[in-house]
Design an enzyme around this catalytic site. Structure first.
Site, PDB file in Angstrom:
ATOM      1  CG  ASP A   5      -2.080   0.819   1.266  1.00  0.00           C
ATOM      2  OD1 ASP A   5      -2.363   1.419   0.164  1.00  0.00           O
ATOM      3  OD2 ASP A   5      -2.761   1.072   2.280  1.00  0.00           O
ATOM      4  CD  GLU A  50      -0.422   5.459  -4.048  1.00  0.00           C
ATOM      5  OE1 GLU A  50      -1.115   4.395  -3.903  1.00  0.00           O
ATOM      6  OE2 GLU A  50       0.007   5.830  -2.845  1.00  0.00           O
ATOM      7  CG  ASP A  74      -8.035   4.417   0.858  1.00  0.00           C
ATOM      8  OD1 ASP A  74      -7.722   3.281   1.017  1.00  0.00           O
ATOM      9  OD2 ASP A  74      -6.989   5.297   1.371  1.00  0.00           O
TER      10      ASP A  74
END
Length: 877
Positions: A437, A440, A534
């Protein structure tokens, strides 16, 4: 007229996206002329295009153009600086044919412009035409003459700004892709912009750039042809789609276009994934139901969740834990109070004894803690010097544990470092998969005073507001191994981490890895599954999840799902009930929620538990079908969840359908997506459609038809198309137990009395998937001339090493849609010419549905999956 067309394109760009016309980098478009053209021995085309003189806008003076038909269905056109090397996606990240050498010693331009040159090898449906003055290129389809891509004169090529526009046929083009964004429509809307810059932005925000970058689109044109276009670039960009044109505005790199001929949607994704890599095979267990929450309190909390799922008789395959398990949110550590090894290891061992699995989360940031020599991951990372740099020292970011360093996965030693940390951690907790997770990369530090890389001459529409590209991420001036800046590499990080994670798990376990990544790029499907990030517990997010799922199928990432019941915000009983009805048919099916929100395990509401048992019960019956579709995806790139136009490209009505989807070519899912209704409006393309819950014929249409279906609170509409043979097994609480049950074959007849299907089998987690491993492939066929006479179902064993050594049997065959004037008095059943018992006590019966076709249930069978058979059913009246 050509000049008028270009002026109209520019006018449209400014009217519909004024922000895109205000950049300080934009200016007069540079007119270029082709100075030299050559055709190589390999049949590639090389050209040089140059401006007429010195440009006041910083345009690169000489461009090298390379074009090659790499396969009969794939054309590459690459444009770069003829005099200076530029950043492009490295070959080792996405292996692909290397372009030919550029022209460095081209002859001077003649007074008469060169004529356009054509690249049109025999055997290909793609034709490239390079126009000399002004320079532009056109890609067309040989068989129809249709223009697929037609660049306007005035291509812009500067150091930090590249722009090119292609005309599209207004009213005929339907574009899909250009992700990742949460969109209210799967088909791209006219006069919309799409920003590609990986960002930690919640998926509940619509029309902004999200976690991944996929500069690929599919264009489906009436009457049913399709092609694909990829701009292979990791640089940030805006793409503007105006209906009659598409414009790329890229902040670096090169223009490296690939065109895929199709001519149908399945062929396009086959050709696309042949280039970028086929999707990774997923382990069989990953198709079970998963449960997660950010905010589980301790190991006892996990144990209660598992026990309550079992008590409620709701399938549960995999238990997950978010960052709660870590010691101070540090990777590869355990909380010293709530998730100690002494408690967590026995819990995981109990899961494994019950044939269940356990998955944990990892974030890329490694806590900076030089005074704590006990944090081994940090110490070893420092010793190996594998962290991202700035000004010669490690770049400092900030996420959940505080100050962190980020592994630089472009460093040749970083993957080995990561794999060793995985192996060391698995000695303590033998996790079955890993969830990566925040990659990015997410960074909580506010931007420092900006430099030229933080705020390039053209500002892409980051976060929907034009925020600087350093917002909530690593600064673009950070430096990767080899001197590559984060400005160039940014969108690749999630892909590289997924590659390192998958290889680390494979090396440590020897089994097929399961990795789930939030950040993705072109080719990520080779290593990882994906979830939509999310999202929120809203009906809108429920609807949008279908669009994202279908888009990622185009991107070569078939193992995808959304957080069931919604991640952020408080869900409701009705929303959660409808969401599990949809989520049970996501390829990746997981319930997940945020900390400080109401819990949403399926057993908490009686109505949701009932919906979960029913929908997941059907999913577990369909596991052989899901797994067979995974094999198809791995071999051809075909999505598991597909838009209707994949199977019905000539039906223009399917182009806008995004509230339904197909699993493979045969199973149609039509969920309820709003609060309140007990009906759902569904579109059925031409053919026969059978209810999968009771096998009755629901719809028969020759032209396509909208139908309002009953949809009570505990039911989702799932239909099987005629012409399909569907292998099923029985539902169970785990995939392991379901795999031990006998098979049933559902034979759904098409109007012409035919049906076919196939089944792929292996051990479920061998790395050598469908190649050198132990596997089986069985094809099933059915045909009855004019729906009269004896019924025959045949199997053909294509490959048999797996089924041959195991006792796998088909105990029942259900024939759906048999036309009969009345219920037969007797069914006579032969298997390989030998008559077998066909009594009601053996489960054989005939259900007469009148004019809609009967259903014959042939039970009491023991058809060996690994042996070819012919089942013949005669009906006496």
């Amino acid at each position: 007229m050509a000049t008028v067309g270009v002026l109209l394109l520019c006018l449209c760009l400014c009217l519909f996206a004024p922000r895109l016309c205000s950049s300080k980098e934009e200016g007069p478009l540079a007119a270029r002329t082709v100075l030299a053209v050559a055709v190589t021995m390999e049949g590639a085309l090389r050209a040089e295009a140059a401006t007429g003189g010195r440009s006041s806008t910083g345009d690169v003076q000489r461009l090298a153009v390379y074009a090659s038909l790499e396969t009969d269905s794939r054309l590459r056109v690459r444009i770069t600086d003829a005099d200076h090397p530029r950043w492009e996606v490295p070959q080792d990240i996405i292996p692909r044919p290397a372009p030919g050498d550029v022209l460095h010693d081209a002859p001077p331009a003649s007074s008469a412009p060169l004529q356009g040159r054509v690249l049109s090898p025999a055997g290909s449906d793609l034709v490239l035409t390079v126009h000399a003055s002004p320079f532009r290129f056109t890609v067309s389809r040989r068989s129809t003459g249709d223009t697929l891509f037609d660049t306007a004169p005035g291509l812009v090529f500067r150091d930090k700004y590249l722009e090119v526009t292609s005309a599209l046929p207004a009213g005929r083009a339907s574009l899909y892709g250009l992700g990742e964004h949460t969109k209210s429509s799967f088909r791209l809307r006219h006069n919309d912009s799409f920003t590609l810059w990986n960002a930690d932005i919640g998926a509940s925000y619509v029309d902004v750039n999200l976690y991944g970058s996929h500069p690929f689109y599919m264009d489906v044109r009436a009457p049913g042809t399709a092609h694909g276009v990829l701009l292979l670039s990791s640089n940030g960009m805006d793409v503007l789609y105006g209906g009659s044109y598409v414009t790329y505005k890229v902040i670096g790199g090169v223009l490296d276009f690939y065109f895929f001929a199709g001519p149908n949607p399945l062929a396009v994704v086959d050709q696309y994934t042949q280039l970028i890599a086929r999707p990774a095979p997923m382990p069989y267990w990953s198709f079970g139901f998963h449960q997660c929450r950010y905010g589980y309190l301790n190991v006892s909390d996990l144990e209660r969740v598992v026990a309550r799922y079992a008590k409620a008789r709701i399938p549960l395959e995999v238990m997950w834990t978010d960052i709660d398990y870590m010691d101070g949110f540090k990777d590869f550590t355990l909380d010293r109070v709530n998730f100690t090894a002494a408690e967590l290891r026995p819990f995981v061992d109990r899961l494994h004894r019950n044939a269940q699995k356990y998955v944990l989360i990892l974030d890329p940031g490694i806590r900076v803690d030089p005074i704590d020599a006990t944090y081994g991951t940090f110490v070893r990372g420092m010793q190996q010097d594998i962290f991202l740099k700035r000004n010669g020292t490690n770049f400092v970011g900030n996420v959940w544990p505080g100050d962190v360093y980020f592994p630089d996965f472009m460093h040749p030693a970083a993957a080995e470092f990561w794999a060793r940390e995985i192996s060391l951690f698995r000695r303590t907790i033998p996790v079955d998969g890993l969830w990566i997770d925040m990659n990015e990369i997410s960074n909580f530090y506010n931007p420092e005073p900006m430099n030229a890389l933080d705020d390039p001459p053209y500002r892409i529409n980051n976060d929907g507001t034009g925020r600087p590209i350093n917002n909530k991420t690593v600064r673009p001036l950070a430096v990767h191994y080899g001197g590559v800046t984060e400005y160039e590499e940014h969108n690749l990080f999630g892909l590289l981490e997924a590659r390192a994670t998958g290889r680390g798990v494979l090396r440590d376990t020897g089994r097929r890895p399961f990795v789930l990544s939030r950040s993705t790029f072109v080719g990520s499907g080779r290593y990882t599954a994906y979830w939509t990030g999310d999202n929120a517990a809203t009906w809108g997010d429920l609807r949008y999840s279908i669009n994202t799922m279908l888009s990622f199928g185009l991107f070569g990432m078939p193992m995808i799902g959304a957080d069931i019941c919604g991640f952020n915000g408080n869900t409701t009983e009705e929303l959660c009930g409808r969401w599990i009805q949809l989520g049970a048919f996501y390829p990746f099916s997981r319930d997940h929620s945020a900390i400080f929100t109401v819990r949403r395990e399926l057993y908490l509401w009686p109505s949701v538990a009932a919906s979960g048992r029913k929908a997941l019960g059907l999913r577990y019956q369909l596991l052989p079908y899901f797994y067979t579709l995974m094999y198809e995806a791995h071999m051809t790139g075909a999505p598991i969840a597909r838009p209707l136009f994949f199977s019905y490209p000539h039906d223009v009505a399917t182009y806008g359908v995004d509230r339904q989807f197909l699993l493979g070519r045969g199973v149609l899912v039509s969920p309820v997506l709003e609060p309140g209704p007990t009906t759902v409006d569904a579109y059925f393309p031409a053919g026969r459609w059978y209810r999968l819950y009771d096998y009755s014929l629901a719809v028969a249409t020759r032209t396509g038809k909208h139908v309002r279906l009953p949809a009570p609170a505990d039911t989702v509409n799932v239909h099987l198309t005629g012409g399909t043979i569907l292998p099923l097994q029985q539902s169970a609480l785990t995939t392991s137990r379901a795999r031990r049950t006998a098979f049933h074959l559902l034979v759904a007849l098409a109007e012409d009395g035919t049906a076919s299907g196939y089944l792929f089998l292996d051990d479920g987690d061998s790395p050598e998937y469908g190649r050198r491993s132990d596997w089986s492939m069985v094809r099933f066929n059915y045909k009855i001339p004019n729906n009269k006479g004896a019924i025959k179902v045949k199997s053909e064993v294509v490959h048999n090493s797996y089924a041959q050594s195991r006792t796998l049997v088909i105990s029942k065959v259900v024939l759906m849609g048999h036309r009969s004037p009345a219920a037969p008095k007797k069914l006579t059943v032969h298997v390989n010419s030998a008559e077998v018992e066909a009594s009601s006590s053996a489960g054989t019966r005939y259900q007469n549905a009148g004019g809609l076709g009967g259903v014959a249930h042939i039970g009491g069978l023991s058809l060996v999956v690994g042996e070819e058979f012919e089942l013949k059913v005669a009906m006496s009246y």
